[in-house]
Enzyme design. Structure first.
Site, PDB file in Angstrom:
ATOM      1  N   VAL A 154      52.411   8.729  27.169  1.00 58.97           N
ATOM      2  CA  VAL A 154      53.588   7.996  27.629  1.00 58.97           C
ATOM      3  C   VAL A 154      53.938   6.935  26.590  1.00 58.97           C
ATOM      4  O   VAL A 154      53.073   6.180  26.132  1.00 58.97           O
ATOM      5  CB  VAL A 154      53.329   7.337  29.001  1.00 58.97           C
ATOM      6  N   ALA A 204      50.097   4.697  27.482  1.00 64.47           N
ATOM      7  CA  ALA A 204      49.177   5.298  28.450  1.00 64.47           C
ATOM      8  C   ALA A 204      49.076   6.779  28.145  1.00 64.47           C
ATOM      9  O   ALA A 204      49.865   7.337  27.384  1.00 64.47           O
ATOM     10  CB  ALA A 204      49.667   5.079  29.881  1.00 64.47           C
ATOM     11  N   ALA A 205      48.075   7.415  28.745  1.00 60.22           N
ATOM     12  CA  ALA A 205      47.925   8.860  28.580  1.00 60.22           C
ATOM     13  C   ALA A 205      47.662   9.477  29.938  1.00 60.22           C
ATOM     14  O   ALA A 205      46.718   9.110  30.623  1.00 60.22           O
ATOM     15  CB  ALA A 205      46.788   9.184  27.626  1.00 60.22           C
ATOM     16  N   ALA A 206      48.535  10.365  30.351  1.00 62.88           N
ATOM     17  CA  ALA A 206      48.252  11.189  31.518  1.00 62.88           C
ATOM     18  C   ALA A 206      47.323  12.304  31.069  1.00 62.88           C
ATOM     19  O   ALA A 206      46.997  12.423  29.887  1.00 62.88           O
ATOM     20  CB  ALA A 206      49.552  11.742  32.094  1.00 62.88           C
ATOM     21  N   LEU A 245      47.948  15.384  30.901  1.00 63.57           N
ATOM     22  CA  LEU A 245      48.665  16.438  30.195  1.00 63.57           C
ATOM     23  C   LEU A 245      49.627  15.910  29.148  1.00 63.57           C
ATOM     24  O   LEU A 245      50.250  16.710  28.439  1.00 63.57           O
ATOM     25  CB  LEU A 245      49.462  17.290  31.198  1.00 63.57           C
ATOM     26  N   ASP A 261      47.859  13.813  43.897  1.00 68.28           N
ATOM     27  CA  ASP A 261      47.063  13.218  42.823  1.00 68.28           C
ATOM     28  C   ASP A 261      47.282  11.699  42.740  1.00 68.28           C
ATOM     29  O   ASP A 261      47.640  11.171  41.695  1.00 68.28           O
ATOM     30  CB  ASP A 261      47.424  13.868  41.489  1.00 68.28           C
ATOM     31  N   LYS A 283      57.492  10.416  28.754  1.00 70.35           N
ATOM     32  CA  LYS A 283      56.262  11.190  28.882  1.00 70.35           C
ATOM     33  C   LYS A 283      56.404  12.470  28.053  1.00 70.35           C
ATOM     34  O   LYS A 283      57.272  13.300  28.330  1.00 70.35           O
ATOM     35  CB  LYS A 283      56.016  11.517  30.355  1.00 70.35           C
TER      36      LYS A 283
END
Length: 548
Positions: free
Chosen positions: A187, A180-182, A184, A333, A201
Protein backbone atom coordinates in the site's frame (compact mmCIF):
# COMPACT_ATOMS: atom_id res chain seq x y z
CA UNK A 1 52.76 -80.30 -13.11
CA UNK A 2 51.91 -78.00 -10.24
CA UNK A 3 54.58 -75.45 -11.21
CA UNK A 4 53.39 -75.33 -14.82
CA UNK A 5 50.09 -73.87 -13.74
CA UNK A 6 51.57 -70.55 -12.48
CA UNK A 7 52.33 -69.01 -15.92
CA UNK A 8 48.79 -69.77 -17.00
CA UNK A 9 47.35 -68.27 -13.77
CA UNK A 10 49.54 -65.17 -14.09
CA UNK A 11 48.45 -64.58 -17.68
CA UNK A 12 44.79 -64.99 -16.66
CA UNK A 13 45.08 -62.54 -13.76
CA UNK A 14 46.91 -60.04 -16.01
CA UNK A 15 44.16 -60.18 -18.61
CA UNK A 16 41.46 -59.73 -15.93
CA UNK A 17 43.26 -56.73 -14.47
CA UNK A 18 43.79 -55.16 -17.87
CA UNK A 19 40.12 -55.74 -18.75
CA UNK A 20 38.92 -54.19 -15.45
CA UNK A 21 41.27 -51.24 -15.82
CA UNK A 22 40.10 -50.64 -19.38
CA UNK A 23 36.48 -50.81 -18.25
CA UNK A 24 37.16 -48.28 -15.49
CA UNK A 25 38.85 -45.97 -17.98
CA UNK A 26 35.85 -46.27 -20.30
CA UNK A 27 33.42 -45.78 -17.35
CA UNK A 28 35.08 -42.53 -16.21
CA UNK A 29 34.24 -40.57 -19.40
CA UNK A 30 30.71 -41.99 -19.29
CA UNK A 31 30.18 -40.67 -15.74
CA UNK A 32 31.69 -37.36 -16.69
CA UNK A 33 29.51 -37.10 -19.78
CA UNK A 34 26.44 -38.03 -17.72
CA UNK A 35 27.28 -35.31 -15.21
CA UNK A 36 27.81 -32.79 -17.98
CA UNK A 37 24.49 -33.84 -19.49
CA UNK A 38 22.58 -33.39 -16.23
CA UNK A 39 24.25 -30.03 -15.53
CA UNK A 40 23.57 -28.90 -19.07
CA UNK A 41 19.92 -29.96 -18.86
CA UNK A 42 19.50 -28.03 -15.62
CA UNK A 43 21.20 -24.98 -17.13
CA UNK A 44 18.99 -25.14 -20.21
CA UNK A 45 15.89 -25.62 -18.04
CA UNK A 46 16.80 -22.63 -15.87
CA UNK A 47 17.53 -20.50 -18.92
CA UNK A 48 14.23 -21.50 -20.51
CA UNK A 49 12.38 -20.81 -17.24
CA UNK A 50 14.03 -17.39 -17.06
CA UNK A 51 13.09 -16.56 -20.64
CA UNK A 52 9.48 -17.81 -20.53
CA UNK A 53 8.34 -17.33 -16.91
CA UNK A 54 10.93 -14.99 -15.40
CA UNK A 55 12.45 -17.82 -13.28
CA UNK A 56 9.10 -18.47 -11.59
CA UNK A 57 9.62 -22.25 -11.43
CA UNK A 58 13.08 -21.73 -9.97
CA UNK A 59 11.70 -19.33 -7.37
CA UNK A 60 8.87 -21.77 -6.63
CA UNK A 61 11.38 -24.54 -5.98
CA UNK A 62 13.30 -22.21 -3.67
CA UNK A 63 10.12 -21.35 -1.72
CA UNK A 64 9.28 -25.03 -1.38
CA UNK A 65 12.77 -25.94 -0.19
CA UNK A 66 12.86 -22.96 2.19
CA UNK A 67 9.48 -23.91 3.72
CA UNK A 68 10.47 -27.57 4.03
CA UNK A 69 13.78 -26.77 5.75
CA UNK A 70 12.12 -24.32 8.16
CA UNK A 71 9.53 -26.92 9.12
CA UNK A 72 12.25 -29.56 9.56
CA UNK A 73 14.38 -27.18 11.63
CA UNK A 74 11.49 -26.33 13.95
CA UNK A 75 10.56 -29.99 14.40
CA UNK A 76 14.15 -30.94 15.27
CA UNK A 77 14.46 -27.95 17.64
CA UNK A 78 11.44 -29.03 19.68
CA UNK A 79 12.29 -32.75 19.63
CA UNK A 80 15.97 -32.35 20.55
CA UNK A 81 15.73 -29.63 23.20
CA UNK A 82 12.65 -31.06 24.94
CA UNK A 83 13.98 -34.62 25.12
CA UNK A 84 13.86 -36.07 28.62
CA UNK A 85 11.92 -32.99 29.83
CA UNK A 86 8.37 -33.10 31.13
CA UNK A 87 5.64 -30.51 31.62
CA UNK A 88 5.89 -29.10 35.14
CA UNK A 89 9.66 -29.48 35.29
CA UNK A 90 11.38 -26.15 35.99
CA UNK A 91 13.82 -26.68 33.14
CA UNK A 92 10.93 -27.41 30.75
CA UNK A 93 9.24 -24.12 31.61
CA UNK A 94 12.48 -22.24 30.87
CA UNK A 95 13.41 -23.96 27.62
CA UNK A 96 9.97 -24.04 25.98
CA UNK A 97 9.51 -20.22 25.57
CA UNK A 98 13.00 -20.00 24.06
CA UNK A 99 12.11 -22.62 21.44
CA UNK A 100 8.80 -20.86 20.77
CA UNK A 101 10.62 -17.59 20.09
CA UNK A 102 13.26 -19.17 17.84
CA UNK A 103 10.57 -21.02 15.88
CA UNK A 104 8.40 -17.91 15.55
CA UNK A 105 11.33 -15.93 14.17
CA UNK A 106 12.01 -18.68 11.63
CA UNK A 107 8.38 -18.62 10.54
CA UNK A 108 8.44 -14.82 10.28
CA UNK A 109 11.56 -14.87 8.11
CA UNK A 110 10.09 -17.64 5.96
CA UNK A 111 6.79 -15.83 5.47
CA UNK A 112 8.53 -12.58 4.54
CA UNK A 113 10.92 -14.32 2.18
CA UNK A 114 8.16 -16.34 0.48
CA UNK A 115 5.48 -13.63 0.55
CA UNK A 116 1.95 -13.98 -0.86
CA UNK A 117 -0.12 -16.77 0.67
CA UNK A 118 2.54 -17.45 3.29
CA UNK A 119 1.98 -13.99 4.78
CA UNK A 120 -1.79 -14.54 4.85
CA UNK A 121 -1.31 -17.79 6.76
CA UNK A 122 1.08 -16.06 9.17
CA UNK A 123 -1.50 -13.34 9.79
CA UNK A 124 -4.07 -16.01 10.56
CA UNK A 125 -1.76 -17.64 13.09
CA UNK A 126 -1.17 -14.29 14.82
CA UNK A 127 -4.94 -13.74 15.06
CA UNK A 128 -5.57 -16.81 17.23
CA UNK A 129 -3.78 -15.32 20.24
CA UNK A 130 -5.90 -17.27 22.72
CA UNK A 131 -4.47 -20.67 21.73
CA UNK A 132 -0.90 -20.25 20.47
CA UNK A 133 2.07 -19.17 22.62
CA UNK A 134 2.67 -15.48 23.19
CA UNK A 135 6.04 -15.66 21.42
CA UNK A 136 4.36 -16.63 18.15
CA UNK A 137 1.68 -13.94 18.48
CA UNK A 138 4.09 -11.10 19.22
CA UNK A 139 6.49 -12.13 16.44
CA UNK A 140 4.03 -12.92 13.65
CA UNK A 141 1.96 -9.79 14.26
CA UNK A 142 4.65 -7.93 12.35
CA UNK A 143 3.10 -9.48 9.23
CA UNK A 144 -0.03 -7.34 9.63
CA UNK A 145 1.68 -4.25 8.21
CA UNK A 146 5.34 -5.06 7.64
CA UNK A 147 6.28 -4.31 4.04
CA UNK A 148 7.99 -6.81 1.82
CA UNK A 149 11.10 -5.66 -0.01
CA UNK A 150 10.01 -4.90 -3.57
CA UNK A 151 11.73 -2.34 -5.77
CA UNK A 152 9.94 0.70 -7.26
CA UNK A 153 10.52 -0.69 -10.75
CA UNK A 154 7.98 -3.44 -10.09
CA UNK A 155 5.28 -0.92 -9.13
CA UNK A 156 6.18 1.29 -12.09
CA UNK A 157 5.97 -1.68 -14.47
CA UNK A 158 2.49 -2.67 -13.25
CA UNK A 159 1.20 0.89 -13.71
CA UNK A 160 2.63 1.11 -17.22
CA UNK A 161 1.08 -2.24 -18.15
CA UNK A 162 -2.35 -1.39 -16.66
CA UNK A 163 -2.65 2.40 -17.08
CA UNK A 164 -0.09 3.11 -19.80
CA UNK A 165 1.90 5.48 -17.57
CA UNK A 166 4.05 5.33 -14.40
CA UNK A 167 2.50 6.31 -11.03
CA UNK A 168 4.03 9.80 -11.03
CA UNK A 169 2.13 10.53 -14.25
CA UNK A 170 -1.15 8.97 -13.12
CA UNK A 171 -1.13 10.84 -9.78
CA UNK A 172 -0.16 14.37 -8.87
CA UNK A 173 2.13 12.94 -6.20
CA UNK A 174 3.08 9.31 -5.51
CA UNK A 175 5.30 8.07 -2.65
CA UNK A 176 7.20 4.95 -3.65
CA UNK A 177 7.94 4.11 -0.03
CA UNK A 178 5.15 1.67 1.02
CA UNK A 179 3.21 2.53 4.18
CA UNK A 180 1.92 -1.01 4.76
CA UNK A 181 1.84 -4.46 3.23
CA UNK A 182 -1.22 -6.63 2.89
CA UNK A 183 -0.67 -10.32 2.34
CA UNK A 184 -1.16 -9.94 -1.41
CA UNK A 185 -0.06 -6.37 -2.06
CA UNK A 186 1.76 -3.25 -0.86
CA UNK A 187 0.00 0.00 0.00
CA UNK A 188 1.34 3.40 -1.04
CA UNK A 189 0.28 6.95 -0.32
CA UNK A 190 -0.57 9.30 -3.18
CA UNK A 191 -2.40 12.48 -4.12
CA UNK A 192 -4.80 12.51 -7.08
CA UNK A 193 -4.82 15.16 -9.81
CA UNK A 194 -7.73 16.88 -8.04
CA UNK A 195 -5.86 16.99 -4.71
CA UNK A 196 -7.44 14.06 -2.83
CA UNK A 197 -5.22 11.97 -0.55
CA UNK A 198 -5.54 8.29 -1.41
CA UNK A 199 -4.15 4.87 -0.48
CA UNK A 200 -3.03 2.83 -3.49
CA UNK A 201 -2.92 -0.93 -3.09
CA UNK A 202 -0.67 -2.56 -5.71
CA UNK A 203 -0.62 -6.33 -6.13
CA UNK A 204 2.72 -8.13 -6.23
CA UNK A 205 3.66 -8.64 -9.87
CA UNK A 206 4.35 -12.38 -9.64
CA UNK A 207 1.43 -13.25 -7.35
CA UNK A 208 -0.98 -14.60 -9.95
CA UNK A 209 1.67 -16.79 -11.58
CA UNK A 210 2.81 -18.33 -8.29
CA UNK A 211 -0.57 -18.70 -6.59
CA UNK A 212 -1.31 -22.29 -7.65
CA UNK A 213 2.23 -23.51 -6.97
CA UNK A 214 2.35 -21.92 -3.52
CA UNK A 215 -1.05 -23.34 -2.67
CA UNK A 216 0.09 -26.85 -3.63
CA UNK A 217 3.25 -26.40 -1.56
CA UNK A 218 1.29 -25.28 1.50
CA UNK A 219 -1.14 -28.19 1.18
CA UNK A 220 1.73 -30.67 0.79
CA UNK A 221 3.47 -29.34 3.89
CA UNK A 222 0.18 -29.44 5.81
CA UNK A 223 -0.25 -33.11 4.95
CA UNK A 224 3.38 -33.83 5.85
CA UNK A 225 2.95 -32.18 9.24
CA UNK A 226 -0.24 -34.19 9.78
CA UNK A 227 1.70 -37.42 9.14
CA UNK A 228 4.41 -36.48 11.64
CA UNK A 229 2.15 -34.92 14.28
CA UNK A 230 -0.98 -37.03 14.65
CA UNK A 231 -2.87 -34.31 16.57
CA UNK A 232 -2.49 -31.80 13.73
CA UNK A 233 -5.67 -31.73 11.61
CA UNK A 234 -6.15 -28.18 10.33
CA UNK A 235 -5.14 -28.72 6.68
CA UNK A 236 -8.75 -29.18 5.55
CA UNK A 237 -9.45 -25.53 6.38
CA UNK A 238 -6.98 -24.25 3.77
CA UNK A 239 -8.47 -26.66 1.22
CA UNK A 240 -11.93 -25.21 1.81
CA UNK A 241 -10.70 -21.63 1.45
CA UNK A 242 -9.06 -22.07 -1.96
CA UNK A 243 -11.96 -20.55 -3.92
CA UNK A 244 -12.26 -17.55 -1.63
CA UNK A 245 -8.52 -16.93 -1.72
CA UNK A 246 -8.62 -16.77 -5.52
CA UNK A 247 -11.28 -14.05 -5.35
CA UNK A 248 -8.86 -11.91 -3.35
CA UNK A 249 -6.63 -11.64 -6.41
CA UNK A 250 -9.28 -9.46 -8.12
CA UNK A 251 -9.22 -5.93 -6.67
CA UNK A 252 -12.33 -4.93 -8.64
CA UNK A 253 -14.15 -7.63 -6.71
CA UNK A 254 -12.70 -6.24 -3.48
CA UNK A 255 -13.88 -2.72 -4.35
CA UNK A 256 -17.44 -3.96 -4.93
CA UNK A 257 -17.32 -5.82 -1.60
CA UNK A 258 -16.26 -2.60 0.14
CA UNK A 259 -19.17 -0.66 -1.33
CA UNK A 260 -21.68 -3.31 -0.32
CA UNK A 261 -20.23 -3.43 3.21
CA UNK A 262 -20.57 0.37 3.46
CA UNK A 263 -24.20 0.14 2.32
CA UNK A 264 -25.04 -2.66 4.77
CA UNK A 265 -23.57 -0.73 7.72
CA UNK A 266 -24.59 2.78 6.66
CA UNK A 267 -26.78 3.22 9.75
CA UNK A 268 -23.78 2.69 12.05
CA UNK A 269 -22.12 6.07 12.59
CA UNK A 270 -19.30 4.30 14.40
CA UNK A 271 -18.37 2.24 11.31
CA UNK A 272 -16.73 3.66 8.17
CA UNK A 273 -15.53 2.11 4.91
CA UNK A 274 -13.12 4.13 2.71
CA UNK A 275 -14.55 5.24 -0.64
CA UNK A 276 -13.28 3.63 -3.85
CA UNK A 277 -11.77 5.69 -6.69
CA UNK A 278 -12.95 3.56 -9.60
CA UNK A 279 -11.16 5.57 -12.28
CA UNK A 280 -7.88 4.52 -10.64
CA UNK A 281 -8.81 0.90 -9.89
CA UNK A 282 -8.50 -2.35 -11.82
CA UNK A 283 -7.85 -6.04 -11.06
CA UNK A 284 -4.30 -5.40 -9.78
CA UNK A 285 -4.52 -1.82 -8.46
CA UNK A 286 -7.03 -0.56 -5.90
CA UNK A 287 -7.24 3.15 -5.03
CA UNK A 288 -9.23 4.21 -1.98
CA UNK A 289 -9.70 7.20 0.27
CA UNK A 290 -6.74 7.62 2.64
CA UNK A 291 -7.60 7.15 6.32
CA UNK A 292 -5.45 8.42 9.16
CA UNK A 293 -5.96 6.17 12.17
CA UNK A 294 -4.35 3.51 14.35
CA UNK A 295 -4.74 -0.25 14.43
CA UNK A 296 -7.38 -1.56 16.80
CA UNK A 297 -4.64 -3.53 18.59
CA UNK A 298 -2.50 -0.42 19.22
CA UNK A 299 -3.41 0.23 22.86
CA UNK A 300 -0.96 3.12 23.29
CA UNK A 301 -2.37 5.08 20.35
CA UNK A 302 -5.93 4.38 21.50
CA UNK A 303 -5.08 5.68 24.97
CA UNK A 304 -3.39 8.73 23.41
CA UNK A 305 -6.66 9.45 21.56
CA UNK A 306 -8.45 9.04 24.93
CA UNK A 307 -10.86 6.48 23.49
CA UNK A 308 -12.67 3.81 25.49
CA UNK A 309 -11.79 0.21 24.55
CA UNK A 310 -15.15 -1.02 25.85
CA UNK A 311 -16.93 1.27 23.40
CA UNK A 312 -14.58 0.18 20.61
CA UNK A 313 -15.27 -3.51 21.23
CA UNK A 314 -19.02 -2.93 21.52
CA UNK A 315 -19.11 -1.25 18.08
CA UNK A 316 -16.90 -4.00 16.63
CA UNK A 317 -19.20 -6.80 17.81
CA UNK A 318 -22.35 -4.95 16.81
CA UNK A 319 -21.05 -4.38 13.28
CA UNK A 320 -20.03 -7.97 12.71
CA UNK A 321 -23.14 -9.21 14.50
CA UNK A 322 -25.25 -7.32 11.98
CA UNK A 323 -23.28 -8.82 9.10
CA UNK A 324 -23.67 -12.37 10.41
CA UNK A 325 -27.31 -12.29 11.49
CA UNK A 326 -28.95 -9.58 9.36
CA UNK A 327 -27.19 -8.95 6.04
CA UNK A 328 -25.46 -12.30 5.45
CA UNK A 329 -22.48 -10.53 3.84
CA UNK A 330 -19.66 -11.26 6.29
CA UNK A 331 -16.13 -9.83 6.34
CA UNK A 332 -14.03 -12.97 6.83
CA UNK A 333 -10.62 -11.43 7.57
CA UNK A 334 -11.03 -8.76 10.31
CA UNK A 335 -7.55 -9.11 11.82
CA UNK A 336 -6.20 -6.05 13.69
CA UNK A 337 -4.38 -4.74 10.61
CA UNK A 338 -7.73 -4.48 8.82
CA UNK A 339 -9.56 -2.48 11.51
CA UNK A 340 -8.46 1.09 12.22
CA UNK A 341 -9.61 3.35 15.04
CA UNK A 342 -10.03 7.12 14.87
CA UNK A 343 -12.22 9.90 16.21
CA UNK A 344 -15.38 10.44 14.18
CA UNK A 345 -14.62 13.47 11.92
CA UNK A 346 -18.24 14.65 12.18
CA UNK A 347 -18.56 13.90 15.91
CA UNK A 348 -15.07 14.31 17.40
CA UNK A 349 -16.13 13.07 20.84
CA UNK A 350 -17.15 9.68 19.42
CA UNK A 351 -15.05 6.76 18.26
CA UNK A 352 -15.18 5.42 14.71
CA UNK A 353 -13.91 2.09 13.36
CA UNK A 354 -12.60 1.93 9.79
CA UNK A 355 -12.90 -1.44 8.03
CA UNK A 356 -10.18 -2.23 5.48
CA UNK A 357 -9.26 -5.10 3.12
CA UNK A 358 -12.57 -6.37 1.75
CA UNK A 359 -11.18 -9.12 -0.45
CA UNK A 360 -12.52 -12.07 1.52
CA UNK A 361 -16.26 -12.29 2.29
CA UNK A 362 -18.73 -15.07 2.97
CA UNK A 363 -22.36 -15.09 1.82
CA UNK A 364 -24.94 -16.54 4.21
CA UNK A 365 -28.29 -17.49 2.70
CA UNK A 366 -31.48 -16.23 4.44
CA UNK A 367 -32.39 -19.70 5.75
CA UNK A 368 -28.89 -20.11 7.21
CA UNK A 369 -29.11 -16.73 8.94
CA UNK A 370 -32.56 -17.47 10.36
CA UNK A 371 -31.52 -20.86 11.76
CA UNK A 372 -28.36 -19.31 13.16
CA UNK A 373 -30.40 -16.58 14.88
CA UNK A 374 -32.92 -19.05 16.26
CA UNK A 375 -30.14 -21.35 17.42
CA UNK A 376 -28.56 -18.47 19.34
CA UNK A 377 -31.93 -17.54 20.82
CA UNK A 378 -32.41 -21.16 21.91
CA UNK A 379 -29.02 -21.04 23.67
CA UNK A 380 -30.20 -18.13 25.82
CA UNK A 381 -33.62 -19.73 26.44
CA UNK A 382 -31.93 -23.05 27.34
CA UNK A 383 -34.24 -24.76 24.86
CA UNK A 384 -32.27 -27.87 23.95
CA UNK A 385 -34.92 -29.20 21.58
CA UNK A 386 -34.82 -25.96 19.60
CA UNK A 387 -31.01 -25.98 19.65
CA UNK A 388 -31.01 -29.51 18.26
CA UNK A 389 -33.62 -28.65 15.60
CA UNK A 390 -31.91 -25.51 14.27
CA UNK A 391 -28.46 -27.08 14.50
CA UNK A 392 -29.69 -29.96 12.34
CA UNK A 393 -31.11 -27.43 9.87
CA UNK A 394 -27.56 -26.06 9.59
CA UNK A 395 -26.24 -29.62 8.99
CA UNK A 396 -24.44 -29.68 12.34
CA UNK A 397 -25.15 -32.81 14.36
CA UNK A 398 -23.47 -32.01 17.71
CA UNK A 399 -25.51 -29.00 18.83
CA UNK A 400 -23.83 -28.72 22.25
CA UNK A 401 -20.34 -28.42 20.80
CA UNK A 402 -21.63 -26.06 18.10
CA UNK A 403 -23.10 -23.82 20.81
CA UNK A 404 -19.80 -23.73 22.66
CA UNK A 405 -17.91 -22.90 19.45
CA UNK A 406 -20.20 -19.89 18.96
CA UNK A 407 -20.11 -18.86 22.61
CA UNK A 408 -16.42 -19.74 23.01
CA UNK A 409 -17.20 -20.77 26.55
CA UNK A 410 -19.00 -23.74 28.14
CA UNK A 411 -22.71 -24.13 27.42
CA UNK A 412 -23.22 -25.31 30.98
CA UNK A 413 -20.89 -25.17 33.97
CA UNK A 414 -21.46 -28.32 35.95
CA UNK A 415 -19.75 -31.51 37.01
CA UNK A 416 -16.35 -31.94 38.64
CA UNK A 417 -15.95 -28.55 40.34
CA UNK A 418 -18.60 -28.02 43.01
CA UNK A 419 -18.59 -24.92 45.18
CA UNK A 420 -16.06 -25.72 47.90
CA UNK A 421 -13.05 -24.03 49.41
CA UNK A 422 -10.62 -26.21 47.50
CA UNK A 423 -10.41 -28.13 44.22
CA UNK A 424 -9.32 -31.71 44.86
CA UNK A 425 -7.01 -33.67 42.58
CA UNK A 426 -10.08 -35.60 41.42
CA UNK A 427 -11.83 -32.32 40.50
CA UNK A 428 -8.84 -31.12 38.48
CA UNK A 429 -8.41 -34.48 36.76
CA UNK A 430 -12.08 -34.49 35.82
CA UNK A 431 -11.94 -30.94 34.44
CA UNK A 432 -8.75 -31.68 32.47
CA UNK A 433 -10.26 -34.83 31.00
CA UNK A 434 -13.40 -32.92 30.02
CA UNK A 435 -11.31 -30.18 28.36
CA UNK A 436 -9.32 -32.74 26.34
CA UNK A 437 -12.44 -34.58 25.22
CA UNK A 438 -14.10 -31.27 24.41
CA UNK A 439 -11.22 -30.18 22.15
CA UNK A 440 -11.49 -33.43 20.20
CA UNK A 441 -15.25 -32.90 19.78
CA UNK A 442 -14.67 -29.31 18.60
CA UNK A 443 -12.29 -30.44 15.85
CA UNK A 444 -14.69 -33.14 14.65
CA UNK A 445 -17.57 -30.64 14.62
CA UNK A 446 -15.54 -28.06 12.70
CA UNK A 447 -14.43 -30.61 10.13
CA UNK A 448 -18.01 -31.76 9.50
CA UNK A 449 -19.48 -28.27 9.55
CA UNK A 450 -20.91 -26.77 6.33
CA UNK A 451 -18.21 -24.67 4.70
CA UNK A 452 -20.30 -21.49 4.58
CA UNK A 453 -20.08 -21.42 8.39
CA UNK A 454 -16.31 -21.86 8.54
CA UNK A 455 -15.51 -18.22 7.69
CA UNK A 456 -18.21 -17.08 10.13
CA UNK A 457 -16.49 -19.02 12.91
CA UNK A 458 -13.14 -17.58 11.83
CA UNK A 459 -14.66 -14.09 11.96
CA UNK A 460 -15.92 -14.64 15.52
CA UNK A 461 -12.58 -16.11 16.53
CA UNK A 462 -10.64 -13.15 15.13
CA UNK A 463 -12.74 -10.39 16.69
CA UNK A 464 -12.71 -12.27 19.96
CA UNK A 465 -8.90 -12.24 19.91
CA UNK A 466 -9.01 -8.45 19.47
CA UNK A 467 -11.22 -8.12 22.56
CA UNK A 468 -8.96 -10.48 24.45
CA UNK A 469 -6.02 -8.14 23.81
CA UNK A 470 -8.16 -5.34 25.24
CA UNK A 471 -8.74 -7.37 28.41
CA UNK A 472 -12.24 -8.61 27.45
CA UNK A 473 -13.94 -5.44 28.75
CA UNK A 474 -17.42 -6.45 27.54
CA UNK A 475 -19.55 -9.59 27.28
CA UNK A 476 -19.21 -10.57 23.62
CA UNK A 477 -21.78 -13.43 23.61
CA UNK A 478 -24.32 -11.10 25.18
CA UNK A 479 -23.95 -8.48 22.42
CA UNK A 480 -24.07 -11.09 19.64
CA UNK A 481 -27.16 -12.68 21.19
CA UNK A 482 -28.89 -9.29 21.08
CA UNK A 483 -27.89 -8.92 17.42
CA UNK A 484 -29.42 -12.33 16.69
CA UNK A 485 -32.70 -11.46 18.40
CA UNK A 486 -32.83 -8.05 16.68
CA UNK A 487 -32.61 -9.84 13.32
CA UNK A 488 -35.54 -12.08 14.34
CA UNK A 489 -37.64 -9.25 15.77
CA UNK A 490 -37.81 -6.29 13.36
CA UNK A 491 -39.81 -3.20 14.28
CA UNK A 492 -43.50 -3.98 14.82
CA UNK A 493 -46.06 -3.15 12.16
CA UNK A 494 -48.96 -2.86 14.65
CA UNK A 495 -49.62 -2.52 18.38
CA UNK A 496 -50.04 -6.26 19.01
CA UNK A 497 -46.79 -7.06 17.18
CA UNK A 498 -44.98 -4.30 19.05
CA UNK A 499 -46.18 -5.65 22.45
CA UNK A 500 -45.26 -9.22 21.55
CA UNK A 501 -41.79 -8.23 20.36
CA UNK A 502 -41.27 -6.08 23.48
CA UNK A 503 -42.27 -8.96 25.79
CA UNK A 504 -40.04 -11.37 23.91
CA UNK A 505 -37.06 -9.04 24.15
CA UNK A 506 -37.60 -8.35 27.86
CA UNK A 507 -37.77 -12.07 28.61
CA UNK A 508 -34.69 -12.62 26.46
CA UNK A 509 -32.76 -9.86 28.27
CA UNK A 510 -33.60 -11.34 31.68
CA UNK A 511 -32.45 -14.83 30.70
CA UNK A 512 -29.37 -13.39 29.04
CA UNK A 513 -28.48 -11.50 32.20
CA UNK A 514 -29.01 -14.62 34.33
CA UNK A 515 -26.80 -16.70 32.06
CA UNK A 516 -24.00 -14.11 32.06
CA UNK A 517 -24.24 -13.71 35.84
CA UNK A 518 -24.00 -17.47 36.35
CA UNK A 519 -20.87 -17.64 34.20
CA UNK A 520 -19.37 -14.63 36.01
CA UNK A 521 -19.92 -16.29 39.41
CA UNK A 522 -18.33 -19.58 38.28
CA UNK A 523 -15.24 -18.03 36.66
CA UNK A 524 -14.59 -15.63 39.53
CA UNK A 525 -14.98 -18.47 42.03
CA UNK A 526 -12.25 -20.41 40.22
CA UNK A 527 -10.05 -17.29 40.02
CA UNK A 528 -10.48 -16.76 43.77
CA UNK A 529 -9.39 -20.33 44.52
CA UNK A 530 -6.32 -19.77 42.34
CA UNK A 531 -5.49 -16.46 44.00
CA UNK A 532 -5.65 -17.85 47.56
CA UNK A 533 -3.60 -20.91 46.62
CA UNK A 534 -6.39 -23.47 46.87
CA UNK A 535 -6.19 -24.44 43.21
CA UNK A 536 -3.85 -24.06 40.22
CA UNK A 537 -4.91 -21.84 37.34
CA UNK A 538 -8.00 -23.43 35.75
CA UNK A 539 -9.01 -20.58 33.43
CA UNK A 540 -7.96 -22.62 30.38
CA UNK A 541 -10.42 -25.35 31.42
CA UNK A 542 -13.51 -23.12 31.43
CA UNK A 543 -12.56 -20.96 28.47
CA UNK A 544 -13.21 -22.57 25.10
CA UNK A 545 -10.14 -22.25 22.91
CA UNK A 546 -9.80 -23.48 19.36
CA UNK A 547 -8.05 -22.63 16.14
CA UNK A 548 -9.78 -22.20 12.80
Amino acid sequence: MHASRWPILNRTLRRCFQTTHSAQRRELPIRRLLGYGVAGSIAVGVAYDGTVTGFENVHGARRFLRSFLIGLSITIDYAWNLRNLQDGDGRYETVLPEIHLRSAKKLLEGCLANGGLYIKIGQGVAAVNHIIPKEYVDTLRQLEDRCLTRGPNEVRTIFIEDFGAPPEKVFDNFHYEPIAAASLAQVFRAVTKDGQHVAVKVQYADLRKRFDGDLRTIMFLQRLVALIHKNYNFGWIVEDLQGSLREELDFVHEGKNAERCAKDLQHFDAIYVPKIHWELTNERILTTEFIDGCKISDRRSIEALQLNVSEIDRHLFQAFGRQIFSTGFVHADPHPGNVFVRRNPEKPHNVQLVLLDHGLYEHLAPDVRENLCRFWEAIVLRDHEAMKRHSSALNVTDYRTFAEILLQRPLELKGGAKLSTRLTDQDLAYMTKQAKEHFDRVMVTLKNMPRNLILVIRNLNTVRSIARDHGDPIDRPRILARCALAALCPSGRNVFNFLWVSFRMLRFEYLLWRQSFHYWIATNYLRLLTRIGRSPDTSHLVDIQYDV
